[in-house]
Design a protein around this motif. Structure first.
Motif, PDB file in Angstrom:
ATOM      1  N   GLY A 314       0.643  -1.405  -0.310  1.00 31.55           N
ATOM      2  CA  GLY A 314      -0.067   0.045   0.153  1.00 31.55           C
ATOM      3  C   GLY A 314       1.411   1.481  -0.490  1.00 31.55           C
ATOM      4  O   GLY A 314       1.779   1.481   0.429  1.00 31.55           O
ATOM      5  N   VAL A 315       0.320   2.175  -0.623  1.00 28.17           N
ATOM      6  CA  VAL A 315       0.631   3.764  -0.359  1.00 28.17           C
ATOM      7  C   VAL A 315       1.742   4.164   0.964  1.00 28.17           C
ATOM      8  O   VAL A 315       0.113   4.013   2.185  1.00 28.17           O
ATOM      9  CB  VAL A 315      -0.520   4.374  -1.220  1.00 28.17           C
ATOM     10  CG1 VAL A 315       0.513   6.227  -0.558  1.00 28.17           C
ATOM     11  CG2 VAL A 315      -0.287   4.432  -2.365  1.00 28.17           C
ATOM     12  N   LEU A 316       2.026   4.752   1.178  1.00 27.01           N
ATOM     13  CA  LEU A 316       2.821   4.498   2.765  1.00 27.01           C
ATOM     14  C   LEU A 316       1.865   6.964   3.036  1.00 27.01           C
ATOM     15  O   LEU A 316       2.024   7.171   1.702  1.00 27.01           O
ATOM     16  CB  LEU A 316       4.070   4.702   2.891  1.00 27.01           C
ATOM     17  CG  LEU A 316       5.011   3.211   2.769  1.00 27.01           C
ATOM     18  CD1 LEU A 316       6.821   3.469   2.445  1.00 27.01           C
ATOM     19  CD2 LEU A 316       4.478   3.197   3.396  1.00 27.01           C
ATOM     20  N   PRO A 317       1.831   6.786   4.095  1.00 26.45           N
ATOM     21  CA  PRO A 317       1.713   7.780   4.607  1.00 26.45           C
ATOM     22  C   PRO A 317       2.205   9.097   3.739  1.00 26.45           C
ATOM     23  O   PRO A 317       1.873  10.699   3.848  1.00 26.45           O
ATOM     24  CB  PRO A 317       1.076   8.184   6.144  1.00 26.45           C
ATOM     25  CG  PRO A 317       0.949   6.901   5.830  1.00 26.45           C
ATOM     26  CD  PRO A 317       2.162   6.405   5.103  1.00 26.45           C
ATOM     27  N   GLU A 318       3.636   9.246   3.685  1.00 28.74           N
ATOM     28  CA  GLU A 318       4.588  10.244   3.694  1.00 28.74           C
ATOM     29  C   GLU A 318       4.250  10.570   2.179  1.00 28.74           C
ATOM     30  O   GLU A 318       5.793  11.618   1.856  1.00 28.74           O
ATOM     31  CB  GLU A 318       5.646  10.167   4.506  1.00 28.74           C
ATOM     32  CG  GLU A 318       5.897  10.048   6.102  1.00 28.74           C
ATOM     33  CD  GLU A 318       5.219   8.865   6.125  1.00 28.74           C
ATOM     34  OE1 GLU A 318       5.230   7.629   5.417  1.00 28.74           O
ATOM     35  OE2 GLU A 318       4.979   8.908   7.518  1.00 28.74           O
ATOM     36  N   THR A 319       3.833   9.482   0.792  1.00 23.84           N
ATOM     37  CA  THR A 319       4.307   9.590   0.034  1.00 23.84           C
ATOM     38  C   THR A 319       3.481  10.529  -0.976  1.00 23.84           C
ATOM     39  O   THR A 319       2.407  11.542  -0.266  1.00 23.84           O
ATOM     40  CB  THR A 319       3.138   8.556  -1.243  1.00 23.84           C
ATOM     41  OG1 THR A 319       3.664   7.077   0.126  1.00 23.84           O
ATOM     42  CG2 THR A 319       3.675   8.495  -2.249  1.00 23.84           C
ATOM     43  N   SER A 320       3.821  11.376  -1.544  1.00 22.52           N
ATOM     44  CA  SER A 320       3.718  12.573  -2.234  1.00 22.52           C
ATOM     45  C   SER A 320       2.828  12.430  -2.845  1.00 22.52           C
ATOM     46  O   SER A 320       2.996  11.908  -4.249  1.00 22.52           O
ATOM     47  CB  SER A 320       4.838  13.630  -2.837  1.00 22.52           C
ATOM     48  OG  SER A 320       4.165  14.676  -3.450  1.00 22.52           O
ATOM     49  N   PRO A 321       1.747  13.203  -2.895  1.00 24.60           N
ATOM     50  CA  PRO A 321       0.802  12.397  -4.261  1.00 24.60           C
ATOM     51  C   PRO A 321       0.887  13.442  -5.750  1.00 24.60           C
ATOM     52  O   PRO A 321       1.151  12.218  -6.966  1.00 24.60           O
ATOM     53  CB  PRO A 321      -0.549  13.905  -3.827  1.00 24.60           C
ATOM     54  CG  PRO A 321      -0.477  14.203  -2.788  1.00 24.60           C
ATOM     55  CD  PRO A 321       1.107  13.555  -2.476  1.00 24.60           C
ATOM     56  N   ASN A 322       1.687  13.959  -6.364  1.00 28.56           N
ATOM     57  CA  ASN A 322       2.552  14.517  -6.865  1.00 28.56           C
ATOM     58  C   ASN A 322       4.011  13.649  -7.459  1.00 28.56           C
ATOM     59  O   ASN A 322       3.462  13.282  -8.560  1.00 28.56           O
ATOM     60  CB  ASN A 322       3.703  15.952  -6.618  1.00 28.56           C
ATOM     61  CG  ASN A 322       2.925  16.587  -6.872  1.00 28.56           C
ATOM     62  OD1 ASN A 322       1.664  17.215  -7.709  1.00 28.56           O
ATOM     63  ND2 ASN A 322       3.342  17.976  -5.245  1.00 28.56           N
ATOM     64  N   THR A 323       3.975  12.728  -6.521  1.00 27.76           N
ATOM     65  CA  THR A 323       4.759  11.589  -7.193  1.00 27.76           C
ATOM     66  C   THR A 323       4.029  10.610  -7.359  1.00 27.76           C
ATOM     67  O   THR A 323       4.437  10.104  -8.854  1.00 27.76           O
ATOM     68  CB  THR A 323       5.660  10.648  -5.785  1.00 27.76           C
ATOM     69  OG1 THR A 323       6.300  12.237  -5.303  1.00 27.76           O
ATOM     70  CG2 THR A 323       6.597   9.474  -5.918  1.00 27.76           C
ATOM     71  N   LEU A 324       2.895  10.216  -7.169  1.00 29.99           N
ATOM     72  CA  LEU A 324       2.501   9.006  -7.227  1.00 29.99           C
ATOM     73  C   LEU A 324       1.677   9.526  -8.722  1.00 29.99           C
ATOM     74  O   LEU A 324       1.314   8.705  -9.811  1.00 29.99           O
ATOM     75  CB  LEU A 324       1.296   9.103  -6.568  1.00 29.99           C
ATOM     76  CG  LEU A 324       1.283   7.830  -5.492  1.00 29.99           C
ATOM     77  CD1 LEU A 324       0.488   8.582  -4.275  1.00 29.99           C
ATOM     78  CD2 LEU A 324       1.928   6.932  -5.670  1.00 29.99           C
ATOM     79  N   LYS A 325       1.332  10.694  -8.874  1.00 37.23           N
ATOM     80  CA  LYS A 325       0.808  10.711  -9.950  1.00 37.23           C
ATOM     81  C   LYS A 325       1.886  11.443 -11.714  1.00 37.23           C
ATOM     82  O   LYS A 325       1.237  10.864 -12.511  1.00 37.23           O
ATOM     83  CB  LYS A 325       0.335  12.731  -9.837  1.00 37.23           C
ATOM     84  CG  LYS A 325      -0.488  13.368 -11.457  1.00 37.23           C
ATOM     85  CD  LYS A 325      -1.342  14.912 -10.868  1.00 37.23           C
ATOM     86  CE  LYS A 325      -1.834  15.538 -12.388  1.00 37.23           C
ATOM     87  NZ  LYS A 325      -2.818  17.006 -11.747  1.00 37.23           N
ATOM     88  N   GLU A 326       3.323  11.503 -11.456  1.00 40.29           N
ATOM     89  CA  GLU A 326       3.976  11.148 -12.514  1.00 40.29           C
ATOM     90  C   GLU A 326       3.927   9.754 -12.859  1.00 40.29           C
ATOM     91  O   GLU A 326       4.228   9.068 -13.553  1.00 40.29           O
ATOM     92  CB  GLU A 326       5.142  11.990 -12.196  1.00 40.29           C
ATOM     93  CG  GLU A 326       6.315  11.661 -12.927  1.00 40.29           C
ATOM     94  CD  GLU A 326       7.370  13.391 -12.931  1.00 40.29           C
ATOM     95  OE1 GLU A 326       8.163  12.919 -13.634  1.00 40.29           O
ATOM     96  OE2 GLU A 326       6.781  13.956 -12.710  1.00 40.29           O
ATOM     97  N   ILE A 327       3.981   8.984 -11.595  1.00 37.53           N
ATOM     98  CA  ILE A 327       4.086   7.468 -11.725  1.00 37.53           C
ATOM     99  C   ILE A 327       3.016   7.444 -12.729  1.00 37.53           C
ATOM    100  O   ILE A 327       3.292   6.436 -14.081  1.00 37.53           O
ATOM    101  CB  ILE A 327       4.481   6.269 -10.620  1.00 37.53           C
ATOM    102  CG1 ILE A 327       5.387   7.026  -9.914  1.00 37.53           C
ATOM    103  CG2 ILE A 327       3.688   4.858 -10.898  1.00 37.53           C
ATOM    104  CD1 ILE A 327       5.271   6.316  -8.068  1.00 37.53           C
ATOM    105  N   VAL A 328       1.978   7.663 -12.859  1.00 38.06           N
ATOM    106  CA  VAL A 328       0.584   7.357 -13.305  1.00 38.06           C
ATOM    107  C   VAL A 328       1.144   7.635 -15.337  1.00 38.06           C
ATOM    108  O   VAL A 328       0.526   7.084 -16.136  1.00 38.06           O
ATOM    109  CB  VAL A 328      -1.178   8.250 -12.845  1.00 38.06           C
ATOM    110  CG1 VAL A 328      -2.059   7.839 -13.839  1.00 38.06           C
ATOM    111  CG2 VAL A 328      -0.825   7.485 -11.469  1.00 38.06           C
ATOM    112  N   GLU A 329       1.544   8.892 -15.111  1.00 34.84           N
ATOM    113  CA  GLU A 329       1.346   9.477 -16.461  1.00 34.84           C
ATOM    114  C   GLU A 329       2.879   8.254 -17.121  1.00 34.84           C
ATOM    115  O   GLU A 329       2.726   8.002 -17.960  1.00 34.84           O
ATOM    116  CB  GLU A 329       2.195  11.008 -16.174  1.00 34.84           C
ATOM    117  CG  GLU A 329       0.630  11.913 -16.115  1.00 34.84           C
ATOM    118  CD  GLU A 329       1.546  13.241 -15.656  1.00 34.84           C
ATOM    119  OE1 GLU A 329       2.858  13.575 -15.674  1.00 34.84           O
ATOM    120  OE2 GLU A 329       0.715  14.078 -14.818  1.00 34.84           O
ATOM    121  N   THR A 330       3.666   8.322 -16.256  1.00 33.08           N
ATOM    122  CA  THR A 330       5.215   7.381 -16.585  1.00 33.08           C
ATOM    123  C   THR A 330       4.135   6.055 -17.560  1.00 33.08           C
ATOM    124  O   THR A 330       4.622   5.901 -18.358  1.00 33.08           O
ATOM    125  CB  THR A 330       5.787   7.123 -15.939  1.00 33.08           C
ATOM    126  OG1 THR A 330       5.909   8.512 -15.572  1.00 33.08           O
ATOM    127  CG2 THR A 330       6.635   7.096 -16.351  1.00 33.08           C
TER     128      THR A 330
END
Length: 337
Positions: A314-330
């Motif tokens: 699972g996503v860890l609480p300290e993860t940046s939403p911007n990082t996840l968004k860029e992963i999705v785009e990649t």
């Protein structure tokens, strides 16, 4: 057909789909705002709140599927278990360790389920018909570990003690198996497009103990669900027992980060699809390392038509939403044809 559903079925699709386990959770500022006013129970008892939380990451990250906001422990209250939540997770007051006579414990009673998860699923489908929604349940050994020990059981130390020495293990195991089957079928009837079984602690067993104590039960669960809608089976530390899943045959296995996609593919292909498996700690530590490893995983997945990108847990609480968004785009920009 939606890219996510097509990938689960091994049908042709335009791009690799992506979603994240625990994608509706503590790392999102929008979730934290809701959480200020409600506890877990209240959020899961109100279909409007549940639906809103479920859709948050779809809107924010552009992931290809939602997963209903709930907790794997909540259905156990409909079996007579008394559950509290503290900072370290759920605590079951009348679990087996404190209640070996199993006083007040009974088979899962769907009429006693006080959480309006099914209404939330129906509401989500009504409001967002274009977005697939995933239902879920805990896996047998993971749920059992909470019921037996009363709380999180690291490395299944207490669970293994009961498994090896107490006939009550089989009794409780069968009750949990029946609950999982019924609970997943309820979600299917409510309209989910796929289901995932979260058996997070399965990898704490040896392949021998898995084969002896659990494999037939998991085969029964998969047999009851497979064919109705796609079924994903997730656990951590499962690289030592992947070959055994060739006999279980879920539609998709979700892998943690301890095995490469290409190696798993050689063992499972082509009958079983693959989901995974970016290390959530890498995703937490920054955009650069996360994107680098994402691209490596996508290369490993070349030629696997029934592949879905996800984290290895699972996503860890300290993860940046911007990082996840860029992963999705990649992932979406990757040419996998």
């Amino acid at each position: 057909m939606n890219n996510f559903i097509a990938a689960l079925r091994g049908d042709q699709h335009e791009r690799i789909p992506v979603w994240f386990m625990r994608q509706a959770g503590r790392y999102m500022p929008e979730y934290q705002e809701i959480r200020k006013n409600y506890n877990i129970r209240q959020m899961c008892m109100d279909p409007a709140i549940t639906e809103k939380i479920t859709y948050l990451p779809v809107n924010a990250l552009n992931v290809d599927a939602a997963i209903i906001f709930a907790d794997i422990i909540l259905p156990l209250e409909a079996m007579g278990y008394s559950i509290d939540f503290n900072a370290n997770g759920p605590v079951i007051q009348n679990g087996y360790r404190n209640n070996p006579e199993m006083n007040g414990i009974h088979e899962f009673d769907s009429n006693a389920l006080q959480y309006r998860t099914m209404d939330a699923i129906r509401l989500f489908k009504q409001k967002h018909p274009e977005t697939p929604i995933i239902g879920f349940s805990g896996g047998i050994i993971t749920v059992l570990s909470y019921l037996l020990s009363g709380t999180s059981d690291n490395n299944l130390i207490y669970t293994k003690k009961i498994m090896l020495n107490d006939s009550a293990f089989t009794v409780i195991k069968n009750m949990i198996k029946n609950m999982i089957i019924t609970y997943l079928k309820m979600q299917i009837s409510a309209g989910v497009d796929a289901v995932q079984i979260f058996d997070s602690w399965l990898g704490s067993l040896s392949p021998y103990m898995f084969e002896k104590y659990l494999k037939k039960d998991i085969m029964e669960i998969v047999g009851e669900i497979k064919g109705k809608i796609p079924l994903i089976y997730f656990s951590t530390g499962n690289s030592g027992m992947i070959e055994q899943f060739n006999g279980i045959k879920p539609d998709v296995i979700s892998l943690d980060w301890r095995i490469s996609i290409d190696r798993a593919g050689k063992i499972l292909r082509p009958e079983i699809g693959i989901q995974g498996n970016l290390d959530p700690y890498v995703a937490q530590y920054g955009k650069g390392p996360a994107i680098e490893e994402t691209k490596s995983i996508l290369k490993q997945a070349a030629g696997i038509n029934n592949y879905v990108f996800n984290l290895g847990h699972g996503v860890l609480p300290e993860t940046s939403p911007n990082t996840l968004k860029e992963i999705v785009e990649t992932v979406h920009d990757h040419n996998f044809h």
